[in-house]
Design a protein around this motif. Structure first.
Motif, PDB file in Angstrom:
ATOM      1  N   GLU A 112      -5.620  -2.199   0.404  1.00  0.00           N
ATOM      2  CA  GLU A 112      -5.274  -3.663   0.468  1.00  0.00           C
ATOM      3  C   GLU A 112      -6.167  -4.358  -0.548  1.00  0.00           C
ATOM      4  OE1 GLU A 112      -3.362  -5.520   2.025  1.00  0.00           O
ATOM      5  OE2 GLU A 112      -2.541  -3.982   3.343  1.00  0.00           O
ATOM      6  N   ASP A 113      -7.044  -4.058  -1.082  1.00  0.00           N
ATOM      7  CA  ASP A 113      -7.800  -4.370  -2.298  1.00  0.00           C
ATOM      8  C   ASP A 113      -8.381  -3.383  -3.123  1.00  0.00           C
ATOM      9  OD1 ASP A 113      -9.772  -3.053  -0.696  1.00  0.00           O
ATOM     10  OD2 ASP A 113     -11.323  -4.702  -0.501  1.00  0.00           O
ATOM     11  N   ARG A 114      -7.517  -2.305  -3.432  1.00  0.00           N
ATOM     12  CA  ARG A 114      -7.908  -1.278  -4.267  1.00  0.00           C
ATOM     13  C   ARG A 114      -6.636  -0.583  -4.961  1.00  0.00           C
ATOM     14  NH1 ARG A 114      -9.109   4.477  -2.772  1.00  0.00           N
ATOM     15  NH2 ARG A 114      -9.844   5.668  -4.839  1.00  0.00           N
TER      16      ARG A 114
ATOM     17  N   SER B 294       6.881   5.364  -4.764  1.00  0.00           N
ATOM     18  CA  SER B 294       5.934   5.515  -3.790  1.00  0.00           C
ATOM     19  C   SER B 294       4.890   6.698  -4.405  1.00  0.00           C
ATOM     20  CB  SER B 294       6.575   5.785  -2.602  1.00  0.00           C
ATOM     21  OG  SER B 294       7.148   7.086  -2.380  1.00  0.00           O
ATOM     22  N   MET B 295       3.748   6.523  -3.691  1.00  0.00           N
ATOM     23  CA  MET B 295       2.630   7.496  -4.125  1.00  0.00           C
ATOM     24  C   MET B 295       2.001   7.820  -2.684  1.00  0.00           C
ATOM     25  SD  MET B 295      -0.844   8.026  -3.676  1.00  0.00           S
ATOM     26  CE  MET B 295      -1.308   6.290  -3.142  1.00  0.00           C
ATOM     27  N   ARG B 296       1.755   9.290  -2.693  1.00  0.00           N
ATOM     28  CA  ARG B 296       1.203   9.834  -1.682  1.00  0.00           C
ATOM     29  C   ARG B 296       0.185  11.109  -2.145  1.00  0.00           C
ATOM     30  NH1 ARG B 296       5.178  13.364   1.923  1.00  0.00           N
ATOM     31  NH2 ARG B 296       3.071  13.697   2.943  1.00  0.00           N
ATOM     32  N   GLU B 297      -0.721  11.181  -1.100  1.00  0.00           N
ATOM     33  CA  GLU B 297      -1.789  12.138  -1.568  1.00  0.00           C
ATOM     34  C   GLU B 297      -1.526  13.275  -0.863  1.00  0.00           C
ATOM     35  OE1 GLU B 297      -4.809  11.396  -3.155  1.00  0.00           O
ATOM     36  OE2 GLU B 297      -5.090   9.276  -3.104  1.00  0.00           O
TER      37      GLU B 297
ATOM     38  N   THR C 208       3.860  -9.881 -24.491  1.00  0.00           N
ATOM     39  CA  THR C 208       3.340  -8.781 -23.832  1.00  0.00           C
ATOM     40  C   THR C 208       2.122  -8.349 -24.509  1.00  0.00           C
ATOM     41  OG1 THR C 208       5.833  -8.147 -23.477  1.00  0.00           O
ATOM     42  CG2 THR C 208       4.078  -6.567 -23.009  1.00  0.00           C
ATOM     43  N   ARG C 209       1.029  -8.290 -23.767  1.00  0.00           N
ATOM     44  CA  ARG C 209      -0.159  -7.724 -24.204  1.00  0.00           C
ATOM     45  C   ARG C 209      -0.132  -6.422 -23.588  1.00  0.00           C
ATOM     46  NH1 ARG C 209      -4.504  -5.960 -25.015  1.00  0.00           N
ATOM     47  NH2 ARG C 209      -5.976  -6.954 -25.831  1.00  0.00           N
ATOM     48  N   THR C 210       0.169  -6.112 -22.512  1.00  0.00           N
ATOM     49  CA  THR C 210       0.130  -4.339 -22.119  1.00  0.00           C
ATOM     50  C   THR C 210       0.933  -4.244 -20.943  1.00  0.00           C
ATOM     51  OG1 THR C 210      -1.299  -2.684 -21.812  1.00  0.00           O
ATOM     52  CG2 THR C 210      -1.903  -4.509 -20.550  1.00  0.00           C
ATOM     53  N   GLU C 211       1.513  -3.046 -20.672  1.00  0.00           N
ATOM     54  CA  GLU C 211       2.281  -2.543 -19.761  1.00  0.00           C
ATOM     55  C   GLU C 211       1.556  -1.804 -18.722  1.00  0.00           C
ATOM     56  OE1 GLU C 211       6.636  -0.761 -19.512  1.00  0.00           O
ATOM     57  OE2 GLU C 211       4.988   0.595 -20.175  1.00  0.00           O
ATOM     58  N   TYR C 212       1.562  -1.939 -17.245  1.00  0.00           N
ATOM     59  CA  TYR C 212       0.997  -1.279 -16.292  1.00  0.00           C
ATOM     60  C   TYR C 212       2.099  -0.799 -15.231  1.00  0.00           C
ATOM     61  CZ  TYR C 212      -3.652  -3.546 -17.879  1.00  0.00           C
ATOM     62  OH  TYR C 212      -4.471  -3.653 -18.731  1.00  0.00           O
ATOM     63  N   THR C 213       1.715   0.476 -14.803  1.00  0.00           N
ATOM     64  CA  THR C 213       2.258   0.993 -13.601  1.00  0.00           C
ATOM     65  C   THR C 213       1.284   0.664 -12.577  1.00  0.00           C
ATOM     66  OG1 THR C 213       3.811   2.698 -14.588  1.00  0.00           O
ATOM     67  CG2 THR C 213       3.177   3.084 -12.310  1.00  0.00           C
ATOM     68  N   ILE C 214       1.178  -0.060 -11.768  1.00  0.00           N
ATOM     69  CA  ILE C 214       0.260  -0.258 -10.597  1.00  0.00           C
ATOM     70  C   ILE C 214       0.669   0.474  -9.208  1.00  0.00           C
ATOM     71  CG2 ILE C 214      -0.793  -1.917  -9.094  1.00  0.00           C
ATOM     72  CD1 ILE C 214      -0.588  -4.063 -11.381  1.00  0.00           C
TER      73      ILE C 214
ATOM     74  N   VAL D  97       0.917  -0.975   0.194  1.00  0.00           N
ATOM     75  CA  VAL D  97      -0.155  -0.085  -0.088  1.00  0.00           C
ATOM     76  C   VAL D  97       1.006   1.143   0.004  1.00  0.00           C
ATOM     77  CG1 VAL D  97      -1.718   1.258   1.365  1.00  0.00           C
ATOM     78  CG2 VAL D  97      -1.777  -1.249   1.150  1.00  0.00           C
ATOM     79  N   GLY D  98       0.558   1.973  -0.916  1.00  0.00           N
ATOM     80  CA  GLY D  98       1.332   3.538  -0.994  1.00  0.00           C
ATOM     81  C   GLY D  98       2.648   3.382  -1.901  1.00  0.00           C
ATOM     82  N   ARG D  99       2.797   2.071  -2.522  1.00  0.00           N
ATOM     83  CA  ARG D  99       3.894   1.886  -3.224  1.00  0.00           C
ATOM     84  C   ARG D  99       3.570   1.721  -4.667  1.00  0.00           C
ATOM     85  NH1 ARG D  99       8.780   2.554  -0.535  1.00  0.00           N
ATOM     86  NH2 ARG D  99       9.554   2.331  -2.655  1.00  0.00           N
TER      87      ARG D  99
END
Length: 829
Positions: free
Chosen positions: A554-556, A632-635, A543-549, A528-530
């Motif tokens: 936990e479930d989003r 990482s990600m932050r709001e 390769t069908r597609t590339e994602y940055t996730i 979470v947050g990464r």
């Protein structure tokens, strides 16, 4: 008549018969139904040309396969396909046109298409009826020519029957219903038992596991029956047949072979011999789209009135090029509908949102493509994927936002652009601007020269007011090149701001989201947050597609992918989640592309710019590595703008992607511009960004990444977790390493950079091809990425790259030649 088959092909033109032929030969129980007679659509009035020339890699393979197939059909079926292999001479009046041919030559060379260049004198020596004093030269395909459309269609139809297929005529499809296991196709018999046309005939059903639509001009009716959008709409195409030309007859009587198909690309026409005279086919401006909603019931093998005034300029240039034609009268004329799409390429592959429904629609060069489409579409259907990457033809490359009006106007533009110079940096202008982010007007005022991605306007580069992007296009370094170079340099030295709002974005959530994404993608899921970079594979392991996730909870999850492929990615996500049938629990998938804008802020001063704007209890440390590490990600809050900030930069510098509710776009843009003034902030477009990402060896979907190579072949082992099970894993491992992706530094010409279509050579042997190219401000020379034999992928390996007809030195660089340790990205502050 059969009522249960493995595959049902709807449409009996050249394309439909080509598909039925290949499906039957692959061992599938196949039926084809045609509402009229075989070849009754555009096939019957097609000129039957077989142009190998195509700037696209996939389409080039398709055309090459067709020509080779047609040459052997008679031996297989006993029917003469009417193939005249006279060659194809594509003339050039300008140096720019010759540059186009040289760029095409690189693509042809990687495919293996035979071709040669001729001087004006060589043309005159071979074909003295052709005026050459105003030509620069020509490209000649000796294996090209023309074919009788009806004959080749019947030959493929016979081959299909010989392989076990059933072909039924006078049957119209009126409905499709998916049961969850098969398609039930409602049909109507168009003739009675005596063969007479009926108004409302007998209805019946055909059950098929797979359906392929190849309905040509009737694509809009097909779209309505399926409940989807198919942007294939016919455009008028006219050609004329002249009376006998005495000079031509005399030339042939002397024992000379038939003229090749002649194309004066700069004059926008083709010409070929026809029974002692000529067929002239122009591609003029102003040809209208027809039947945007449905072909009228009474329009069958019919034509439109000829509009000679519309083609007067092309006709006069034909007389100029072949002076003997001036005294020759007109014998016949044709003006019929030929289907186009907004980019001129057909729609081939799985239909959006539907299972086991395949489209083969929108063929403006259907005779040339029919055999190859049958071959590669059959591979997709029977093996899971074609041996070449067919993504450039995928029906889902056009989004659901597209309207009939848009498709009709863009199709008219595609027709008029058949012979227009196809610059790699071209941006076609019809139907624009259409989809614009809130800061669009600000960017235009700042000199943005826009491109479009999936309908979105996106800055390619910024130039002074009054600069003309159209006039700056070139096969070499166009007038825009210096502006892009300055942008790339500024981002490396100070900071750059890029509008990346066109990125595709999806939210995946629910009790089954984690298990589903863990199975669906190759990499470990982030905490979470990464964030993590990861790949979804085809069933064949490519390769069908590339994602940055980004893991929001936990479930989003928040998934970011290439902007040009929003519907393509959305469709695959949903279909794969549905295919698992709830095995992992409920999964909710939402396309949120239009809800979030994205600004990429990068460069050594990017942290300082954000520090002036961030509102945080501890602003001094809010952007530090400790509180906001790389990946990482932050709001966060930037003054009054709520931002989902992601510490990642596609340019390889310290930077952040600032994802924001799209309605804040104008406010946030102005805020960043103001804050960046004292820090040397420069606006940066997509072209500079493309150069910079190559310095970091960042692979891009649609170039280095595609359905013809695995992530391991792309050199992305670090994003593939072989300790877990994921979709396509076994197939990926079974493929092994057939080639490897490398980055090359190139000592090329002073006035040109590679475009990503060039062949790579070692000791005179072709050993690979570039997939991307450009200029490196970090190394002061050309740069490119591409695939080579595994034994040549070692850093330091010396190769050659062919640019504009000449070979130049290239050296395989280490991965991420610019800042290989990522020190600049990780720098603290």
């Amino acid at each position: 008549m059969k009522t249960h088959v493995k595959a049902l092909v709807v449409g009996g033109g050249a394309v439909g018969c080509g598909i039925a032929y290949h499906l039957a030969k692959a061992g599938w129980d196949t039926m084809l139904v045609e509402r009229d007679e075989l070849t009754a659509g555009s096939t019957w009035h097609a000129a039957g040309l077989l142009p190998l020339f195509n700037m696209g890699y996939a389409t080039g393979h398709i055309h090459d396969y067709s020509v080779k197939l047609y040459a052997r059909l008679e031996e297989e079926t006993g029917l003469n396909a009417g193939f005249t292999r006279c060659g194809n001479l594509r003339m050039a009046q300008t140096d720019a046109r010759m540059d186009e041919y040289k760029l095409y030559s690189s693509t042809a060379e990687t495919i293996g298409i035979e071709h040669e260049f001729l001087t004006p004198q060589q043309i005159k020596d071979r074909w003295p009826l052709v005026r050459t004093e105003d030509l620069k030269g020509a490209l000649f395909h000796p294996t090209d020519g023309y074919i009788n459309p009806a004959d080749v269609t019947q030959a493929m139809a016979k081959g299909a029957r010989m392989a076990g297929a059933t072909l039924e005529r006078k049957i119209q499809v009126n409905g499709y219903r998916w049961t969850g296991e098969e398609w039930i196709v409602t049909c109507e018999r168009m003739v009675d038992r005596g063969g007479n046309l009926v108004g409302a005939g007998e209805t019946f059903e055909i059950h098929a596991e797979h359906v392929v639509t190849a309905t040509g001009n009737h694509a809009q009716r097909t779209a309505r029956l399926l409940g989807i959008k198919i942007p294939a709409i016919p455009v008028e195409h006219q050609y004329i047949v002249t009376d006998r030309d005495p000079a031509l007859a005399a030339f042939r009587a002397e024992g000379h072979p038939e003229h090749p198909v002649l194309r004066d690309a700069d004059a926008k026409w083709y010409v070929r011999e026809e029974r002692g005279g000529w067929i002239l086919g122009p591609y003029e401006d102003g040809a209208p789209a027809r039947f945007p909603y449905e072909v009228p019931a009474g329009f069958r093998a019919d034509l439109f009135p000829l509009d000679l005034e519309r083609i007067e300029e092309e006709y006069m240039s034909f007389i100029h090029r072949i002076p003997s034609s001036e005294e020759v009268g007109l014998k016949d004329d044709f003006n019929g509908p030929i289907c186009y799409t907004p980019d001129g390429n057909p729609l081939v592959g799985p239909a959006p949102g539907l299972r086991n429904m395949w489209l083969a629609e929108g063929f403006s060069f259907g005779i040339t493509a029919a055999g190859g489409i049958g071959h590669y579409l059959t591979q997709m259907m029977t093996e899971g994927e074609a041996e070449i990457d067919m993504a450039s033809l995928d029906p889902k490359r056009f989004g659901r936002w597209m309207t009939t009006e848009y498709a009709a106007r863009k199709n008219e533009e595609a027709y008029a652009n058949v012979f227009v110079l196809h610059h790699p940096d071209e941006e076609r202008e019809a139907c624009r601007p259409l989809r614009t982010a809130p800061a669009y007007d600000r960017q235009i005022a700042a000199g943005a020269q826009m491109g479009q991605v999936n309908g979105w306007e996106r800055p390619n580069y910024y130039a002074p007011q009054g600069f003309s992007d159209h006039d700056s296009r070139s096969f070499r370094r166009g007038g825009w090149w210096q502006y892009a170079r300055d942008e790339a340099q500024a981002l490396r030295e100070t900071a750059g701001l890029i509008d990346a709002s066109a990125f595709a974005k999806h939210e995946v959530s629910g009790p089954g989201a984690t298990q589903f994404l863990d199975w669906f993608t190759t990499n470990k899921l982030p905490k979470v947050g990464r964030i993590n970079l990861t790949y979804a594979l085809t069933e064949t392991g490519t390769t069908r597609t590339e994602y940055t996730i980004v893991r929001l909870a936990e479930d989003r999850y928040y998934l970011i992918s290439a902007g040009a492929w929003a519907d393509y990615d959305s469709d695959y996500l949903r279909k794969m989640a549905e295919e698992m049938g709830g095995e992992f629990g409920a999964v909710d998938i939402h396309d949120v592309t239009n809800q979030w804008g994205v600004f990429a802020l990068a460069g050594p001063n990017s942290r300082a710019i954000l520090a002036d704007l961030i509102r945080d209890a501890e602003p001094e440390t809010a952007l530090s590595n400790k509180r906001f590490p790389w990946l990482s990600m932050r709001e966060i809050e930037l003054m009054m703008a709520p931002v989902r900030a992601i510490r990642v930069a596609y340019t390889g510098e310290l930077g952040w992607e600032l994802h924001h509710p799209i309605e804040f776009g104008r406010y946030l843009w102005d805020l960043l511009i103001k804050a960046g003034e004292k820090h040397g902030l420069k606006l940066v477009g997509a072209r500079a960004q493309n150069w910079l990402r190559q310095e970091k060896s960042y692979r891009a979907f649609g170039t280095e990444l595609g359905r013809d190579a695995t992530p391991l072949e792309a050199g992305l082992d670090r994003f593939v977790d072989l300790d877990k099970d994921f979709n396509g894993k076994a197939a990926m491992q079974d493929k092994g390493i057939r080639s490897l992706c490398v980055t090359l530094l190139i000592d090329g010409p002073d006035d040109a950079d590679p475009w990503g279509r060039e062949g790579l050579f070692a000791n005179g042997e072709r050993v690979g091809r570039l997939t991307s190219g450009g200029y490196s401000v970090g190394f002061g020379k050309q740069i490119g990425m591409g695939y080579v034999r595994p034994d040549l992928a070692t850093p330091g390996t010396k190769l050659k790259v062919r640019m504009l007809g000449n070979l130049y030195d290239a050296e395989v660089a280490e991965d991420s030649p610019y800042d290989p340790t990522n020190a600049r990205i990780r720098v603290d502050g």
